[in-house]
Write a protein that holds these residues in place. Structure first.
Motif, PDB file in Angstrom:
ATOM      1  N   LYS B 148      48.147 -49.473  12.301  1.00  0.00           N
ATOM      2  CA  LYS B 148      47.885 -50.890  12.538  1.00  0.00           C
ATOM      3  C   LYS B 148      46.500 -51.109  13.132  1.00  0.00           C
ATOM      4  N   SER B 149      46.136 -50.275  14.122  1.00  0.00           N
ATOM      5  CA  SER B 149      44.822 -50.451  14.739  1.00  0.00           C
ATOM      6  C   SER B 149      43.712 -50.171  13.719  1.00  0.00           C
ATOM      7  N   GLY B 150      44.046 -49.354  12.728  1.00  0.00           N
ATOM      8  CA  GLY B 150      43.155 -49.140  11.592  1.00  0.00           C
ATOM      9  C   GLY B 150      41.857 -48.442  11.926  1.00  0.00           C
ATOM     10  N   LYS B 156      30.212 -44.380   8.712  1.00  0.00           N
ATOM     11  CA  LYS B 156      29.519 -44.625   7.445  1.00  0.00           C
ATOM     12  C   LYS B 156      30.382 -45.419   6.462  1.00  0.00           C
ATOM     13  N   ASP B 157      31.713 -45.187   6.542  1.00  0.00           N
ATOM     14  CA  ASP B 157      32.641 -45.889   5.659  1.00  0.00           C
ATOM     15  C   ASP B 157      33.208 -47.137   6.314  1.00  0.00           C
ATOM     16  N   GLY B 158      32.622 -47.557   7.437  1.00  0.00           N
ATOM     17  CA  GLY B 158      33.083 -48.782   8.080  1.00  0.00           C
ATOM     18  C   GLY B 158      34.182 -48.583   9.100  1.00  0.00           C
ATOM     19  N   GLY B 159      34.441 -47.367   9.493  1.00  0.00           N
ATOM     20  CA  GLY B 159      35.468 -47.122  10.503  1.00  0.00           C
ATOM     21  C   GLY B 159      34.840 -46.932  11.865  1.00  0.00           C
ATOM     22  N   ARG B 172      35.133 -36.718   7.239  1.00  0.00           N
ATOM     23  CA  ARG B 172      35.892 -37.611   6.371  1.00  0.00           C
ATOM     24  C   ARG B 172      37.256 -37.002   6.051  1.00  0.00           C
ATOM     25  N   ALA B 173      37.255 -35.681   5.796  1.00  0.00           N
ATOM     26  CA  ALA B 173      38.506 -35.013   5.429  1.00  0.00           C
ATOM     27  C   ALA B 173      39.502 -35.088   6.578  1.00  0.00           C
ATOM     28  N   VAL B 174      39.007 -34.957   7.814  1.00  0.00           N
ATOM     29  CA  VAL B 174      39.911 -35.050   8.962  1.00  0.00           C
ATOM     30  C   VAL B 174      40.521 -36.448   9.012  1.00  0.00           C
ATOM     31  N   CYS B 175      39.686 -37.487   8.815  1.00  0.00           N
ATOM     32  CA  CYS B 175      40.210 -38.859   8.792  1.00  0.00           C
ATOM     33  C   CYS B 175      41.253 -39.024   7.697  1.00  0.00           C
ATOM     34  N   ASP B 176      40.958 -38.458   6.526  1.00  0.00           N
ATOM     35  CA  ASP B 176      41.919 -38.540   5.416  1.00  0.00           C
ATOM     36  C   ASP B 176      43.240 -37.898   5.806  1.00  0.00           C
ATOM     37  N   ALA B 177      43.137 -36.720   6.397  1.00  0.00           N
ATOM     38  CA  ALA B 177      44.355 -36.000   6.759  1.00  0.00           C
ATOM     39  C   ALA B 177      45.173 -36.816   7.760  1.00  0.00           C
ATOM     40  N   VAL B 178      44.475 -37.397   8.740  1.00  0.00           N
ATOM     41  CA  VAL B 178      45.189 -38.213   9.735  1.00  0.00           C
ATOM     42  C   VAL B 178      45.853 -39.399   9.054  1.00  0.00           C
TER      43      VAL B 178
END
Lengths: 195, 206
Positions: B148-150, B156-159, B172-178
């Motif tokens: 939800k908090s997103g 770089k991708d707006g996060g 990026r891969a860590v973010c994807d995995a999470v």
């Protein structure tokens, strides 16, 4: 040659890594840290001593035509023993050496000593040879590991010695660093020898 | 012929003796190996869960994801942490493809779906660059976040996760995995309605 000189030759005169240049795969791959060098070296020493012992004991029983196959079975047997024991009792070391423990089977030092030495010499000399070669290998790996760990990570045996200001020379812990360090060490050894 | 027989006998004997020796060693080391594997898993689970007093690796809710090529079951295990019988958190693994290979994370979630802690279990990223995903300074950026908090993306991708310099792909891969893990969890794990007396229902597989 006496038993003692069979033992000592592995450290300098016939050092497996720097003079015979055998077993380069584990040498280059695991020496990112000093502790890995010691672990790999000792595991190899164990296999080397016992395979030399058995090959020497059986040297009159093993028929010439199938000797390589017999040596490989003996070596592989001891490697699996080392692997299982390490996994059971030294799990963190087992994790950091990973695949390279199984690859001791194809380390040319072991088969090389079985073929060139243990198959022609009595048991005591063969054990001395295995122990010397193994510990010589251990020393070489540890030296390489120490150099790479200091330059690449600023630490020795996991203890920081160069302080936080040191900017690690990263290339030393990746494969090219292994080649560079090994090349320089070989050069130094040759220089020392030629004098 | 006699010579051949001698070769066969010698080689066979050596193989049989070796096999017996290995069987014996295997038998002796079997229990300690299982114990060290369990300890490793437990340590990873414990590291991401809030304080608890049960044994999370004994309280597992698993769901079958499907079968792999060899027909073995692919399972996703949720490890449940409880304190005084209250559900305090859930741990599970999640993975994504990094720069050098698979990155496997252990995620710890509180019952209200916020990340408590994230730990890198396995990776093959470049030492000194991508390998820094293991460092607390990077990985702790995920703490407190939820679906939800997103914004579980690199800047770089707006996060709002600061990527590691020179290792955007790994970050990026860590973010994807999470994110994958959180989605899996949200999709498949149903929260018990009765929060007072926590008894976990079997997860809903949608």
């Amino acid at each position: 040659m006496s038993v003692f000189s069979e033992f000592t030759k592995g450290f300098w005169k016939e050092n497996p890594t720097f003079r015979l240049v055998l077993g380069m795969c584990p040498t280059l791959a695991v020496t990112t840290e000093a502790i890995n060098g010691i672990g790999m070296g000792l595991a190899t020493t164990f296999v080397l001593v016992f395979s030399n012992l058995l090959v020497s004991l059986l040297r009159k029983v093993i028929p010439d035509k199938v000797r390589i196959a017999c040596y490989i079975v003996i070596v592989a047997g001891f490697v699996i023993i080392v692997e299982l024991v390490m996994q059971a009792y030294f799990y963190s070391l087992y994790k950091s050496l990973g695949l390279f423990i199984s690859l001791i089977v194809v380390n040319c030092i072991i088969l090389g000593r079985a073929e060139a030495f243990a198959s022609k010499n009595p048991v005591t000399e063969s054990i001395a040879d295995g122990l010397g070669m193994g510990l010589g290998f251990t020393c070489s790996l540890t030296v390489l590991g120490i150099i790479r760990e200091i330059l690449g990570n600023g630490s020795v045996f996991g203890v920081d010695i160069l302080g936080g200001h040191y900017l690690p020379f990263l290339v030393m812990v990746v494969p090219p660093g292994a080649f560079v360090t090994l090349g320089l060490m070989l050069g130094f050894m040759n220089m020392a020898q030629s004098k | 012929m006699k010579d051949t027989l001698r070769l066969v006998i010698a080689l066979t004997t050596i193989c049989v003796v070796a096999a017996f020796a290995l069987a014996m060693v295997y038998d002796v080391t079997k229990a300690p190996i299982a114990e060290s594997l369990r300890k490793e898993k437990l340590a990873a689970i414990e590291a991401v869960l809030p304080e608890h007093d049960n044994q999370p690796d004994k309280e597992v809710q698993s769901i079958v994801l499907g079968k792999d090529k060899k027909g073995r079951e692919q399972r996703l295990d949720f490890y449940i942490a409880k304190k005084e019988e209250q559900w305090v958190g859930t741990a599970f693994t999640s993975s994504a493809k990094g720069f050098g290979g698979k990155i496997v994370l252990m995620l710890g979630l509180s019952p209200d779906n916020n990340l408590v802690k994230v730990k890198v279990l396995q990776h093959k990223e470049t030492p000194g660059l991508g390998a820094k995903i293991e460092r607390e300074a990077f990985i702790s950026q995920c703490v407190g976040k939820s679906l939800k908090s997103g914004k579980l993306k690199v800047t770089k991708d707006g996060g709002d996760i600061d990527a590691i310099t020179g290792a955007t792909i790994s970050s990026r891969a860590v973010c994807d995995a999470v994110n994958n893990g959180l989605l899996d969890y949200a999709e498949r794990f149903s929260k018990p309605d009765d929060n007072e007396n926590v008894k976990l229902q079997s997860p809903n597989v949608k």
